[in-house]
Design a protein around this motif. Structure first.
Motif, PDB file in Angstrom:
ATOM      1  N   GLN A 250       0.827  -1.212   0.000  1.00  0.00           N
ATOM      2  CA  GLN A 250       0.000   0.000   0.000  1.00  0.00           C
ATOM      3  C   GLN A 250       0.864   1.266   0.000  1.00  0.00           C
ATOM      4  O   GLN A 250       0.592   2.229  -0.712  1.00  0.00           O
ATOM      5  CB  GLN A 250      -0.917  -0.008   1.210  1.00  0.00           C
ATOM      6  CG  GLN A 250      -2.041   0.991   1.108  1.00  0.00           C
ATOM      7  CD  GLN A 250      -3.029   0.801   2.226  1.00  0.00           C
ATOM      8  OE1 GLN A 250      -2.632   0.637   3.384  1.00  0.00           O
ATOM      9  NE2 GLN A 250      -4.299   0.827   1.911  1.00  0.00           N
ATOM     10  N   TYR A 251       1.925   1.224   0.785  1.00  0.00           N
ATOM     11  CA  TYR A 251       2.831   2.378   0.868  1.00  0.00           C
ATOM     12  C   TYR A 251       3.440   2.660  -0.517  1.00  0.00           C
ATOM     13  O   TYR A 251       3.496   3.806  -0.976  1.00  0.00           O
ATOM     14  CB  TYR A 251       3.931   2.104   1.904  1.00  0.00           C
ATOM     15  CG  TYR A 251       4.857   3.270   2.106  1.00  0.00           C
ATOM     16  CD1 TYR A 251       4.500   4.322   2.949  1.00  0.00           C
ATOM     17  CD2 TYR A 251       6.074   3.344   1.442  1.00  0.00           C
ATOM     18  CE1 TYR A 251       5.336   5.412   3.123  1.00  0.00           C
ATOM     19  CE2 TYR A 251       6.927   4.428   1.608  1.00  0.00           C
ATOM     20  CZ  TYR A 251       6.554   5.454   2.449  1.00  0.00           C
ATOM     21  OH  TYR A 251       7.374   6.537   2.616  1.00  0.00           O
ATOM     22  N   ALA A 252       3.861   1.590  -1.163  1.00  0.00           N
ATOM     23  CA  ALA A 252       4.466   1.759  -2.499  1.00  0.00           C
ATOM     24  C   ALA A 252       3.436   2.293  -3.490  1.00  0.00           C
ATOM     25  O   ALA A 252       3.724   3.195  -4.289  1.00  0.00           O
ATOM     26  CB  ALA A 252       5.025   0.428  -2.982  1.00  0.00           C
ATOM     27  N   GLN A 253       2.230   1.740  -3.435  1.00  0.00           N
ATOM     28  CA  GLN A 253       1.182   2.208  -4.354  1.00  0.00           C
ATOM     29  C   GLN A 253       0.882   3.688  -4.117  1.00  0.00           C
ATOM     30  O   GLN A 253       0.737   4.470  -5.057  1.00  0.00           O
ATOM     31  CB  GLN A 253      -0.097   1.379  -4.162  1.00  0.00           C
ATOM     32  CG  GLN A 253       0.049  -0.056  -4.663  1.00  0.00           C
ATOM     33  CD  GLN A 253      -1.081  -0.958  -4.197  1.00  0.00           C
ATOM     34  OE1 GLN A 253      -1.864  -0.589  -3.309  1.00  0.00           O
ATOM     35  NE2 GLN A 253      -1.155  -2.150  -4.757  1.00  0.00           N
ATOM     36  N   ASN A 254       0.809   4.061  -2.830  1.00  0.00           N
ATOM     37  CA  ASN A 254       0.534   5.469  -2.512  1.00  0.00           C
ATOM     38  C   ASN A 254       1.646   6.388  -2.985  1.00  0.00           C
ATOM     39  O   ASN A 254       1.446   7.587  -3.173  1.00  0.00           O
ATOM     40  CB  ASN A 254       0.341   5.655  -0.997  1.00  0.00           C
ATOM     41  CG  ASN A 254      -0.968   5.053  -0.527  1.00  0.00           C
ATOM     42  OD1 ASN A 254      -1.838   4.759  -1.329  1.00  0.00           O
ATOM     43  ND2 ASN A 254      -1.101   4.842   0.771  1.00  0.00           N
ATOM     44  N   SER A 255       2.838   5.813  -3.160  1.00  0.00           N
ATOM     45  CA  SER A 255       3.965   6.608  -3.650  1.00  0.00           C
ATOM     46  C   SER A 255       4.032   6.580  -5.176  1.00  0.00           C
ATOM     47  O   SER A 255       5.017   7.042  -5.768  1.00  0.00           O
ATOM     48  CB  SER A 255       5.282   6.069  -3.078  1.00  0.00           C
ATOM     49  OG  SER A 255       5.177   5.896  -1.691  1.00  0.00           O
ATOM     50  N   GLY A 256       3.037   5.972  -5.802  1.00  0.00           N
ATOM     51  CA  GLY A 256       2.965   6.011  -7.266  1.00  0.00           C
ATOM     52  C   GLY A 256       3.605   4.827  -7.961  1.00  0.00           C
ATOM     53  O   GLY A 256       3.775   4.836  -9.180  1.00  0.00           O
ATOM     54  N   HIS A 257       3.970   3.780  -7.206  1.00  0.00           N
ATOM     55  CA  HIS A 257       4.624   2.639  -7.836  1.00  0.00           C
ATOM     56  C   HIS A 257       3.606   1.572  -8.235  1.00  0.00           C
ATOM     57  O   HIS A 257       2.552   1.439  -7.612  1.00  0.00           O
ATOM     58  CB  HIS A 257       5.664   2.036  -6.895  1.00  0.00           C
ATOM     59  CG  HIS A 257       6.760   2.996  -6.566  1.00  0.00           C
ATOM     60  ND1 HIS A 257       7.608   3.494  -7.523  1.00  0.00           N
ATOM     61  CD2 HIS A 257       7.110   3.573  -5.395  1.00  0.00           C
ATOM     62  CE1 HIS A 257       8.462   4.334  -6.948  1.00  0.00           C
ATOM     63  NE2 HIS A 257       8.176   4.412  -5.664  1.00  0.00           N
ATOM     64  N   THR A 258       3.960   0.814  -9.261  1.00  0.00           N
ATOM     65  CA  THR A 258       3.071  -0.237  -9.733  1.00  0.00           C
ATOM     66  C   THR A 258       3.437  -1.545  -9.036  1.00  0.00           C
ATOM     67  O   THR A 258       4.399  -2.217  -9.408  1.00  0.00           O
ATOM     68  CB  THR A 258       3.202  -0.384 -11.272  1.00  0.00           C
ATOM     69  OG1 THR A 258       2.917   0.896 -11.846  1.00  0.00           O
ATOM     70  CG2 THR A 258       2.217  -1.412 -11.800  1.00  0.00           C
ATOM     71  N   VAL A 259       2.688  -1.846  -8.006  1.00  0.00           N
ATOM     72  CA  VAL A 259       2.935  -3.064  -7.231  1.00  0.00           C
ATOM     73  C   VAL A 259       1.601  -3.799  -7.090  1.00  0.00           C
ATOM     74  O   VAL A 259       0.594  -3.195  -6.704  1.00  0.00           O
ATOM     75  CB  VAL A 259       3.499  -2.739  -5.825  1.00  0.00           C
ATOM     76  CG1 VAL A 259       3.766  -4.013  -5.043  1.00  0.00           C
ATOM     77  CG2 VAL A 259       4.786  -1.932  -5.953  1.00  0.00           C
ATOM     78  N   TYR A 260       1.619  -5.085  -7.423  1.00  0.00           N
ATOM     79  CA  TYR A 260       0.411  -5.896  -7.346  1.00  0.00           C
ATOM     80  C   TYR A 260       0.566  -6.946  -6.244  1.00  0.00           C
ATOM     81  O   TYR A 260       1.658  -7.441  -5.992  1.00  0.00           O
ATOM     82  CB  TYR A 260       0.175  -6.631  -8.669  1.00  0.00           C
ATOM     83  CG  TYR A 260       0.004  -5.716  -9.853  1.00  0.00           C
ATOM     84  CD1 TYR A 260      -1.171  -4.989 -10.027  1.00  0.00           C
ATOM     85  CD2 TYR A 260       1.007  -5.580 -10.802  1.00  0.00           C
ATOM     86  CE1 TYR A 260      -1.340  -4.151 -11.121  1.00  0.00           C
ATOM     87  CE2 TYR A 260       0.846  -4.747 -11.908  1.00  0.00           C
ATOM     88  CZ  TYR A 260      -0.329  -4.035 -12.058  1.00  0.00           C
ATOM     89  OH  TYR A 260      -0.493  -3.207 -13.138  1.00  0.00           O
ATOM     90  N   GLY A 261      -0.563  -7.289  -5.616  1.00  0.00           N
ATOM     91  CA  GLY A 261      -0.531  -8.302  -4.553  1.00  0.00           C
ATOM     92  C   GLY A 261      -1.557  -9.395  -4.786  1.00  0.00           C
ATOM     93  O   GLY A 261      -2.683  -9.127  -5.192  1.00  0.00           O
ATOM     94  N   GLU A 262      -1.101 -10.613  -4.524  1.00  0.00           N
ATOM     95  CA  GLU A 262      -1.967 -11.807  -4.641  1.00  0.00           C
ATOM     96  C   GLU A 262      -2.174 -12.378  -3.255  1.00  0.00           C
ATOM     97  O   GLU A 262      -1.280 -12.308  -2.425  1.00  0.00           O
ATOM     98  CB  GLU A 262      -1.217 -12.812  -5.531  1.00  0.00           C
ATOM     99  CG  GLU A 262      -1.704 -14.248  -5.480  1.00  0.00           C
ATOM    100  CD  GLU A 262      -0.666 -15.199  -6.101  1.00  0.00           C
ATOM    101  OE1 GLU A 262      -0.486 -15.175  -7.332  1.00  0.00           O
ATOM    102  OE2 GLU A 262      -0.025 -15.961  -5.335  1.00  0.00           O
ATOM    103  N   CYS A 263      -3.344 -12.898  -2.973  1.00  0.00           N
ATOM    104  CA  CYS A 263      -3.446 -13.637  -1.711  1.00  0.00           C
ATOM    105  C   CYS A 263      -4.186 -14.945  -1.918  1.00  0.00           C
ATOM    106  O   CYS A 263      -4.904 -15.129  -2.901  1.00  0.00           O
ATOM    107  CB  CYS A 263      -3.971 -12.751  -0.588  1.00  0.00           C
ATOM    108  SG  CYS A 263      -5.689 -12.736  -0.410  1.00  0.00           S
ATOM    109  N   LEU A 264      -3.927 -15.876  -1.018  1.00  0.00           N
ATOM    110  CA  LEU A 264      -4.447 -17.240  -1.174  1.00  0.00           C
ATOM    111  C   LEU A 264      -5.740 -17.410  -0.406  1.00  0.00           C
ATOM    112  O   LEU A 264      -5.880 -16.888   0.712  1.00  0.00           O
ATOM    113  CB  LEU A 264      -3.424 -18.262  -0.661  1.00  0.00           C
ATOM    114  CG  LEU A 264      -2.007 -18.171  -1.221  1.00  0.00           C
ATOM    115  CD1 LEU A 264      -1.152 -19.329  -0.673  1.00  0.00           C
ATOM    116  CD2 LEU A 264      -2.007 -18.200  -2.749  1.00  0.00           C
ATOM    117  N   ALA A 265      -6.651 -18.193  -0.976  1.00  0.00           N
ATOM    118  CA  ALA A 265      -7.911 -18.483  -0.276  1.00  0.00           C
ATOM    119  C   ALA A 265      -7.604 -19.039   1.115  1.00  0.00           C
ATOM    120  O   ALA A 265      -8.242 -18.667   2.103  1.00  0.00           O
ATOM    121  CB  ALA A 265      -8.729 -19.479  -1.089  1.00  0.00           C
TER     122      ALA A 265
END
Ligand code: DUC
Ligand code: ZN
Ligand code: ZN
Length: 479
Positions: A250-265
């Motif tokens: 979230q911090y990276a995204q708020n700083s304008g970076h393209t970071v994606y996150g996956e999570c497992l069921a």
């Protein structure tokens, strides 16, 4: 061969509406009412049901050779299980041994996957580095439809990618227009803690989460994100399981970076109490990495999904049976890491996400299918219900109730991490490549019906995201 799905409600990541879907030659040929169809068209009644894009699981390990054994669900069994749960495509991982040619390993996985019932594609892991790896990354992206490379920051003395490899490989991804992905756990810390626990005589599965505490993931998430950001590369973090990692993303995204996150069921619904089970086999059956976490982390993951900080859901399906888990009877570090879930993912997320009001049905489609298709550059070929898209669909009965169990699962193993969970909502039919692949408990797809799909690179039109490298602006000082 053609097929008409009649009377259902289409649910995409954006909207829900009533319409019929006509599939022909593996594609969606038309959407609407009173459609013109071929004489011999198979008709499926979907009244009272939802029709959604087939699930895409971006993280599986079918028949993975790992920790001295081989995962029990091969591509045939694993993709049959996928179809039974409404998942029509998987993205599995080619994991070359250190020093092995990437192309040789890729060919090996392609051969294995020919037996698939559902569609498949591959990420390729970077487990070592030299000029030949760099060259083969180009070959894979340009001629084999690979647009993502995986880096294990854990598994020291095996497949761990150290910082020098991350820097070299992320830079190469940037040049090629490929997406770097990471398994974020600090392998040095894990190794150190494992030795300490063994020295203290703590050898059972209860030591597994102690050797991989949340800070181990938080550190690696922050480090990989910093490396990617510094180079100007995007980054996709697989199986995010901690608040620390969600915060870093979230911090990276708020700083304008393209970071994606996956999570497992599994990480969303199972907590770390499973490692305290007095039955060794049951505790060991839950050994996977990253481990299941205290409940507070589940809350952070759900908020991450709801807020859009995390984008995709997966399973890390890597199935080992009790006999295989027993390889670590006297030493938890030898328990093969992995759990199943490709069959249950959609139903578990519907039950715990949609039925609890955390997600709308449209958001459910986004996190089980469409977002993955977009991030890995196969949208709208997949992840969409649109004319011309692949006819990979799930017909979903939101009222169908069932109890998840090892007794009814398709997976080859003798355990189900979701055992006893009642879900309201499940797949009644799965359509893969325009054909009825699974219907009311019966598998119609045959081994080999699954098709490999290529994923083009992001080179060219993805330039606004890639190549934000700070050195682009750098100039020498005139002296
Ligand atoms: N984690 C697992 O639990 N199994 C396979 C690989 C991984 O990273
Ligand atoms: Zn992993
Ligand atoms: Zn994995």
């Amino acid at each position: 061969m053609s097929l008409l799905i009649q009377g259902g409600t289409i649910v995409t990541h954006e909207i829900s509406y009533q319409a019929d879907i006509y599939c022909k030659d593996g594609k969606i040929a038309a959407i609407g009412q009173q459609l013109e169809i071929d004489k011999d068209t198979q008709i499926i009644d979907a009244s009272g049901k939802l029709i959604m894009p087939g699930g895409i699981d971006p993280h599986t390990h079918m028949q993975l050779p790992f920790m001295g054994t081989v995962a029990k669900d091969d591509f045939a069994a694993g993709t049959a299980a996928a179809l039974a749960g409404g998942t029509t495509s998987i993205i599995d991982f080619v994991i070359p041994s250190p020093q092995q040619s990437l192309l040789e390993a890729y060919q090996q996985w392609r051969d294995w996957a020919q037996a698939s019932h559902a569609n498949y594609s591959f990420h390729v892991a970077i487990t070592w580095w030299d000029e030949s790896v760099k060259e083969e990354m180009a070959e894979l992206t340009q001629n084999h439809g690979v647009n993502s490379f995986k880096h294990f920051m854990a598994y020291k003395n095996a497949i761990m990618a150290t910082d020098d490899i991350l820097v070299a490989s992320f830079s190469r991804c940037l040049e090629l227009g490929a997406m770097p992905t990471v398994h974020a756990e600090n392998g040095e810390l894990v190794y150190h803690l494992q030795q300490q626990l063994l020295e203290q005589g703590i050898t059972g599965p209860e030591a597994h989460p102690l050797s991989r505490p949340p800070s181990v993931e938080g550190e690696a998430a922050n480090r990989s994100i910093s490396i990617a950001n510094t180079l100007g590369a995007p980054l996709y973090l697989v199986h995010v399981s901690t608040k620390e990692a969600v915060d870093a993303i979230q911090y990276a995204q708020n700083s304008g970076h393209t970071v994606y996150g996956e999570c497992l069921a599994g990480h969303l619904v199972i907590d770390d109490s499973v490692y305290q089970d007095s039955n060794w086999s049951r505790a060991a059956a839950h050994v996977m990495s990253p481990p299941f976490r205290p409940k507070s982390h589940q809350d952070a993951l759900w908020k991450g999904i709801q807020s859009g900080t995390l984008h995709t859901t997966a399973t890390d399906h890597c199935a080992f049976c009790a006999e295989q888990k027993a390889m670590g009877k006297d030493n938890f570090t030898q328990i093969p890491n992995g759990t199943a879930g490709v069959e249950e993912r959609l139903a578990v997320l519907w039950e715990t996400g949609v039925n609890t009001g955390k997600l709308t049905p449209n958001e459910f489609v986004a996190i089980t299918s469409t977002n993955t298709a977009k991030i890995f550059n196969i949208y709208p070929q997949k992840g969409a219900i649109a004319t011309g898209s692949d006819a990979d669909l799930v017909i979903w009965d939101p009222k169908a109730s069932k109890t998840l169990s090892v007794d009814t699962q398709m997976s080859n193993i003798d355990f189900n991490i979701f055992e006893g969970m009642t879900v309201n909502g499940s797949a009644t039919s799965t359509i893969c490549n325009g054909k009825l692949a699974w219907h009311e408990g019966e598998l119609f797809a045959k081994p080999g019906d699954g098709k490999h799909f290529e994923r083009p690179t992001f080179a060219g039109y993805y330039d606004s995201i890639i190549k934000k490298n700070q050195l682009n602006e750098a100039k020498p000082v005139a002296r």
